[in-house]
Design a protein around this motif. Sequence first.
Motif, short mmCIF file in Angstrom:
data_model
loop_
_atom_site.label_atom_id
_atom_site.label_comp_id
_atom_site.label_asym_id
_atom_site.label_seq_id
_atom_site.Cartn_x
_atom_site.Cartn_y
_atom_site.Cartn_z
N LYS A 100 -9.99 -0.70 -43.44
CA LYS A 100 -10.77 -1.62 -44.27
C LYS A 100 -9.82 -2.62 -44.92
O LYS A 100 -8.64 -2.34 -45.11
N ARG B 88 -10.81 9.19 -42.51
CA ARG B 88 -10.36 8.03 -41.73
C ARG B 88 -8.89 8.13 -41.35
O ARG B 88 -8.49 7.69 -40.28
N SER C 257 -7.32 0.37 -35.77
CA SER C 257 -6.46 1.53 -36.02
C SER C 257 -5.00 1.14 -35.95
O SER C 257 -4.62 0.20 -35.24
N GLY D 81 -11.80 -2.20 -39.12
CA GLY D 81 -12.37 -1.30 -38.14
C GLY D 81 -11.37 -0.83 -37.10
O GLY D 81 -11.65 0.11 -36.34
N ASN E 286 -7.49 5.14 -38.96
CA ASN E 286 -8.64 4.65 -38.22
C ASN E 286 -9.64 3.99 -39.16
O ASN E 286 -9.60 4.21 -40.37
N SER E 287 -10.52 3.21 -38.60
CA SER E 287 -11.55 2.53 -39.38
C SER E 287 -10.96 1.82 -40.59
O SER E 287 -11.45 1.95 -41.72
#
Length: 122
Positions: A86, A66, A17, A15, A83-84
């Motif tokens: 995983k 993302r 960055s 989640g 970003n975001s």
Amino acid sequence: QVQLVESGGGLVQAGGSLRLSCVASGSIFSINVMGWFRQAPGKQRELVAAITSGGRTNYADSVKGRFTISRDSAKNTVYLQMNSLKPEDTAVYYCSYRPDLITRDAQSGNYWGQGTQVTASS
């Protein structure tokens, strides 16, 4: 010859960055593509994102929405804002340069950076 130096990898929680940077030096053609590839353990190296000298971009489906690739051509620098993140984004990320306009997942003819580790923990 072209030399590529990456920076900005690291460890983040899922989640989070990270921003990768890559500076190119040497014989840089005015028409070129700079990009980012990644290789996870046991997997083949794959295209993440690429950007032409004219600003045209291409993204892997897995990162669309993302990740954002951008460049500062005056500084011969390419960035990857992630970003975001995983856990499946965990890999060694490689900066690439090629003196043409091919933005698909083509690896023959690329110059490569040394790679930077990105780890997104769950």
